[in-house]
Design an enzyme around this catalytic site. Structure first.
Site, PDB file in Angstrom:
ATOM      1  N   GLU A  59       0.949  -1.514   0.074  1.00  0.00           N
ATOM      2  CA  GLU A  59       0.120  -0.053  -0.012  1.00  0.00           C
ATOM      3  C   GLU A  59       0.841   1.320   0.021  1.00  0.00           C
ATOM      4  OE1 GLU A  59      -2.955  -0.071   3.216  1.00  0.00           O
ATOM      5  OE2 GLU A  59      -3.870  -1.714   2.250  1.00  0.00           O
ATOM      6  N   GLU A  77      -5.368  -8.538   1.407  1.00  0.00           N
ATOM      7  CA  GLU A  77      -5.820  -8.146   2.835  1.00  0.00           C
ATOM      8  C   GLU A  77      -7.313  -7.908   2.500  1.00  0.00           C
ATOM      9  OE1 GLU A  77      -4.193  -4.779   4.686  1.00  0.00           O
ATOM     10  OE2 GLU A  77      -2.089  -5.499   4.403  1.00  0.00           O
TER      11      GLU A  77
HETATM   12  C1  GBH Z   1      -3.993  -1.784   5.658  1.00  0.00           C
HETATM   13  O1  GBH Z   1      -4.483  -0.594   5.448  1.00  0.00           O
HETATM   14  C2  GBH Z   1      -2.790  -2.076   6.207  1.00  0.00           C
HETATM   15  O2  GBH Z   1      -2.077  -2.776   5.296  1.00  0.00           O
HETATM   16  C3  GBH Z   1      -2.741  -2.743   7.362  1.00  0.00           C
HETATM   17  O3  GBH Z   1      -0.970  -2.571   7.935  1.00  0.00           O
HETATM   18  C4  GBH Z   1      -3.482  -2.285   8.233  1.00  0.00           C
HETATM   19  O4  GBH Z   1      -3.350  -2.740   9.732  1.00  0.00           O
HETATM   20  C5  GBH Z   1      -5.092  -2.604   7.863  1.00  0.00           C
HETATM   21  O5  GBH Z   1      -5.145  -2.256   6.596  1.00  0.00           O
HETATM   22  C6  GBH Z   1      -6.025  -2.396   8.732  1.00  0.00           C
HETATM   23  O6  GBH Z   1      -6.202  -0.759   8.638  1.00  0.00           O
HETATM   24  O7  GBH Z   1     -13.720   4.662   5.354  1.00  0.00           O
HETATM   25  O8  GBH Z   1     -13.015   6.947   4.727  1.00  0.00           O
HETATM   26  O9  GBH Z   1     -12.393   6.087   6.799  1.00  0.00           O
HETATM   27  C7  GBH Z   1      -5.907  -0.174   5.086  1.00  0.00           C
HETATM   28  C8  GBH Z   1      -5.978   1.210   4.634  1.00  0.00           C
HETATM   29  C9  GBH Z   1      -7.107   3.230   5.041  1.00  0.00           C
HETATM   30  C10 GBH Z   1      -8.214   1.171   4.234  1.00  0.00           C
HETATM   31  C11 GBH Z   1      -8.382   3.962   5.161  1.00  0.00           C
HETATM   32  C12 GBH Z   1      -9.699   1.976   4.669  1.00  0.00           C
HETATM   33  C13 GBH Z   1     -10.946   3.663   5.010  1.00  0.00           C
HETATM   34  C14 GBH Z   1     -11.152   5.229   4.603  1.00  0.00           C
HETATM   35  N1  GBH Z   1      -7.046   1.778   4.991  1.00  0.00           N
HETATM   36  N2  GBH Z   1      -9.541   3.166   4.580  1.00  0.00           N
HETATM   37  S1  GBH Z   1     -12.651   5.751   5.519  1.00  0.00           S
END
Ligand code: GBH
Length: 454
Positions: A169, A358
């Site tokens: 990511e 994931e």
């Molecule tokens: C992943 O990132 C990572 O790779 C991992 O390290 C982490 O622990 C895992 O996911 C769980 O978080 O709905 O507008 O609030 C996830 C990246 C960024 C995905 C925020 C979901 C939601 C935005 N995330 N997004 S919002």
């Protein structure tokens, strides 16, 4: 047969789980490791919920044999972990650290002995602090240091590791760490400075992919996060906002890799992909052919027209009509299918095979026996997302496997230990591990799916 019952995915579908180094290892100064940007960031007051620190956390560095037993009990075919760069090359550059490397070497051998394929991500956001002090990803040199690190690890492990990811990511690391400032290194860059982070991450990816190949690495890929963007309303003014968010979330780290060029629409962010930062030849390095693309999917996003004073060309909105996880993210399994189909439609022949690397959810798990956690919401979430992957496969998308995030409750970045994603519950006082109901559910699903069509 139920919609997500056995047999909808091929018997050789690859079932796994994923973790990352900083989120589970602890042992932040053991055996010569130097700090990463996350050690620095987490030590600053107010950055992490509850003031949580990742060390000792799950203490996987010392308890990895227990975790191997949990993986074996789950019956996963593959296990993705990441390597702590500053553990294996203290400071990020120069001579490798045999004691740090020995940890991953033992882990790889033990996984293979248990019949589990190791899948390694070289970078899951924990840049060595010394490299940050020299400019971090705003510095072009960091991309070359990353390739040297990839060469070192590939040389040590490529004979035994079947699947590699250069990075996990990069978009989230770019956006959360360098634009919004919610993650390490906590920067709020704009314009060319922000763009330099994206470009150097991409360049590092391409150079590292090539370095890995020279070591005989078999499957080399990149893991990206994707999220379909829904308009906040029926107002046509939301259209450009949707396109802008889609360009940056879903295209910025994919178009250059698969198509060899930056997507349209970056100007809305003040980023210039035609400026001097992009040197001749860079896009060829970035577009090094890949064996697979990793897809991390959690949720859909909503976007509306920005309001006065908004720094970005969109405003994030909560798309209506969904339940939410404990992270506040909409539960949208259909977005999984849409994402996989979007990738096929957008990239066509340029798209390599996909792995879902994931998916998962945080819930406020309520242990109902003394320790056993009956996490029915997580089971429903995972079950629906597996079914959505099966829908995409049935629609012709080449998806080869799926990994659940995560094996263990762990250090959820700025959320600390409060947000639990694990199939296994971790007591962060004692580091005791207790499989949840979802662990048993996933174990049974893997068994049934692998047998049903074989
Ligand atoms: C992943 O990132 C990572 O790779 C991992 O390290 C982490 O622990 C895992 O996911 C769980 O978080 O709905 O507008 O609030 C996830 C990246 C960024 C995905 C925020 C979901 C939601 C935005 N995330 N997004 S919002």
């Amino acid at each position: 047969m139920t919609a997500n019952g056995p047999g909808r995915l091929p018997a050789d579908f690859d079932w796994g789980v994923a973790t990352s180094a900083y989120q589970i290892e602890g042992a932040s100064d053991a055996d010569g490791r130097t700090p990463s940007v996350w050690d620095t960031f987490a030590a600053e007051p107010g950055r992490i919920a509850g003031g949580d620190l990742a060390d000792p956390g799950c203490d996987h560095y010392h308890r990895w044999r227990d975790d191997l037993d949990l993986l074996a009990g789950l019956g996963v075919h593959s296990y993705r972990f990441s390597i702590s760069w500053s553990r294996v090359i203290p400071g990020g550059r120069g001579t490798g650290n045999p004691r740090g490397l020995a940890f991953y070497d033992r882990l790889v051998d033990a996984l293979l002995a248990a019949g589990i394929d190791p899948v390694i991500a070289l970078f899951h956001w924990d840049l060595p602090q010394d490299l940050q002090d020299a400019g971090g990803w705003t510095a072009r040199d960091t991309a070359y240091a990353f390739a040297d690190y990839a060469l070192e690890i590939g040389t040590a492990l490529a004979d035994r590791v079947s699947r590699w990811a250069t990075m996990n990511e990069p978009f989230e690391h770019f956006a959360l760490g360098h634009v919004i400032g919610l993650h390490a290194p906590g920067q709020t860059l704009t314009g060319d400075e922000a763009f330099s982070v994206a470009h150097h991450l991409l360049l590092g990816h391409g150079l590292a992919a090539q370095a890995l190949r020279t070591t005989g690495a078999r499957q080399v890929g990149l893991i990206n996060s994707y999220a379909p963007v829904r308009p906040a309303s029926t107002d046509p003014a939301d259209g450009p906002a949707v396109s802008a968010l889609d360009a940056i979330q879903n295209r910025l780290f994919t178009d250059p890799v698969l198509l060899g060029g930056y997507p349209a629409g970056l100007e809305a962010f003040g980023m210039d992909p035609h400026g001097a930062l992009v040197r001749p030849g860079d896009l060829q390095e970035i577009a090094t052919p890949l064996d697979y693309l990793g897809v991390n999917y959690y949720t859909v996003l909503g976007a509306g027209a920005p309001q006065d004073g908004d720094p970005l060309p969109f405003r994030l909105t909560d798309p209506p009509g969904y339940e939410h996880t404990a992270s506040g993210w909409p539960v949208a399994p259909v977005g999984m299918r849409d994402t996989l189909q979007m990738l096929r439609e957008r990239y066509q022949q340029a798209l390599p095979p996909l792995y879902v690397t994931e998916t998962g959810a945080a819930y406020d798990d309520k242990p109902d026996a003394e320790d056993f956690c009956d996490d029915t919401e997580r089971i429903a979430f995972l079950s629906a997302h597996v079914a959505a992957v099966a829908d995409a496969v049935e629609a012709g998308v080449d998806v080869r496997g799926l990994m659940v995030w995560s094996l263990l409750d762990n250090f959820e970045w700025a959320e600390g230990f409060a947000k639990r994603f694990g199939l296994v519950q971790v007591n962060f006082e004692t580091a005791k591990r207790t499989p949840k109901a979802s662990y048993q559910w996933y174990r049974d699903l893997i068994k049934q799916q692998s047998e049903a069509t074989s």
